[in-house]
Design an enzyme around this catalytic site. Structure first.
Site, PDB file in Angstrom:
ATOM      1  N   HIS A 174      -2.418   7.684   6.926  1.00 17.84           N
ATOM      2  CA  HIS A 174      -1.461   8.602   6.288  1.00 17.84           C
ATOM      3  C   HIS A 174      -2.157   9.881   5.823  1.00 17.84           C
ATOM      4  CE1 HIS A 174       2.343   6.498   6.246  1.00 17.84           C
ATOM      5  NE2 HIS A 174       1.800   5.390   5.774  1.00 17.84           N
TER       6      HIS A 174
ATOM      7  N   GLY B  68       0.846  -1.186   0.000  1.00 14.43           N
ATOM      8  CA  GLY B  68       0.000   0.000   0.000  1.00 14.43           C
ATOM      9  C   GLY B  68       0.883   1.238   0.000  1.00 14.43           C
TER      10      GLY B  68
ATOM     11  N   GLN C 290       3.124   9.863   1.161  1.00 14.40           N
ATOM     12  CA  GLN C 290       4.411   9.165   1.211  1.00 14.40           C
ATOM     13  C   GLN C 290       5.297   9.469   0.016  1.00 14.40           C
ATOM     14  OE1 GLN C 290       2.431   5.153   2.136  1.00 14.40           O
ATOM     15  NE2 GLN C 290       4.318   5.103   3.323  1.00 14.40           N
TER      16      GLN C 290
ATOM     17  N   HIS D 135      -4.418   1.478   7.467  1.00 15.59           N
ATOM     18  CA  HIS D 135      -3.059   2.027   7.608  1.00 15.59           C
ATOM     19  C   HIS D 135      -2.860   3.193   6.635  1.00 15.59           C
ATOM     20  CE1 HIS D 135       1.494   1.523   8.024  1.00 15.59           C
ATOM     21  NE2 HIS D 135       1.378   2.263   6.932  1.00 15.59           N
ATOM     22  N   GLU D 136      -3.264   2.998   5.374  1.00 14.39           N
ATOM     23  CA  GLU D 136      -3.064   4.052   4.373  1.00 14.39           C
ATOM     24  C   GLU D 136      -3.966   5.257   4.671  1.00 14.39           C
ATOM     25  OE1 GLU D 136      -0.504   3.688   2.750  1.00 14.39           O
ATOM     26  OE2 GLU D 136      -0.290   1.539   3.082  1.00 14.39           O
TER      27      GLU D 136
ATOM     28  N   CYS E 164       6.045   0.232   7.511  1.00 12.14           N
ATOM     29  CA  CYS E 164       5.661   1.386   6.698  1.00 12.14           C
ATOM     30  C   CYS E 164       6.852   1.811   5.853  1.00 12.14           C
ATOM     31  CB  CYS E 164       5.224   2.528   7.614  1.00 12.14           C
ATOM     32  SG  CYS E 164       4.712   4.004   6.729  1.00 12.14           S
ATOM     33  N   LEU E 165       6.605   2.106   4.575  1.00 12.38           N
ATOM     34  CA  LEU E 165       7.692   2.520   3.690  1.00 12.38           C
ATOM     35  C   LEU E 165       8.268   3.872   4.110  1.00 12.38           C
ATOM     36  CD1 LEU E 165       6.215   1.459   0.226  1.00 12.38           C
ATOM     37  CD2 LEU E 165       7.825   0.207   1.676  1.00 12.38           C
TER      38      LEU E 165
HETATM   39 CO    CO Z   1       2.678   3.565   5.859  1.00  7.53          CO
END
Ligand code: CO
Length: 208
Positions: free
Chosen positions: A152, A59, A64, A148-149, A106-107
């Protein structure tokens, strides 16, 4: 192209996209609803999938890649050609039911993985890239990733959802990320916050 239309194109241009890490200001403030789904944004969504697959994520939310828009992409299979690619634009989450604990990463915080408690099931309403309404009752991994997304888009990271002991454990990691980011800014490898915020404001003005 006449000078006026050239200037208009520049004002909405989305430059080179790449992953940004905590504490880039795009990750720490609320993203804005998209009101203009232009070709530049559609191309950006394609690039978000590329970036997500390359980073082995499942995701990726617009903040991000330093885009201040309420949209994210998901593919639970994590590989192009496998699974299903989802684009959620201006998503709304409702009807949380049940509770589940699962490890997340998380990226934007590479290397940090923690157990996170979230509702097991939620409903998401959103728009597709084609402008069609999406209404899904989610469970399992897709429910987890969408939540989760969505965080963000609210300027929240999964580390904001940890119980006290785990939050304490992760605090040192966050401090290290902060030192690295400030170091890059002081060496000019990343622009200062004022420049980054001005760029977010420009992109917001173009499509929100
Ligand atoms: Co994340």
């Amino acid at each position: 192209m006449n000078p006026a239309s050239h200037a208009a194109a520049d004002a909405s241009a989305i430059g080179h996209l790449s992953l940004v890490e905590y504490p880039h200001p795009a990750l720490l403030r609320r993203a804005r609803p998209v009101t203009r789904l232009d070709a530049g944004l559609q191309e950006a969504v394609e690039r978000m999938f590329d970036i997500m697959y390359e980073a082995q994520g499942i995701g990726l939310a617009a903040p991000q890649v330093a885009l201040p828009y309420r949209l994210f992409v998901v593919n639970c299979a994590g590989r192009r050609g496998d699974g299903e690619e989802h684009v959620f634009i201006n998503p709304v989450i409702s009807r949380p039911r049940g509770t589940a604990v699962q490890e997340e990463g998380c990226l934007s915080l590479p290397g940090v993985r923690m157990d996170v408690r979230r509702p097991q099931r939620v409903v998401v309403d959103a728009w597709s890239l084609a402008g069609d309404p999406i209404h899904l009752d989610l469970d399992g991994l897709l429910s987890r990733v969408v939540q989760h997304e969505f965080d963000h888009l609210e300027g929240r990271l999964f580390t904001d959802r940890l119980p006290d002991a785990a939050a304490l454990e992760v605090r040192r990691d966050l401090e290290t990320f902060r030192e690295v980011f400030l170091g890059k800014q002081s060496r000019g490898e990343v622009p200062g916050d004022e420049t980054l915020l001005a760029e977010l404001d420009r992109l917001t003005a173009a499509r929100c």
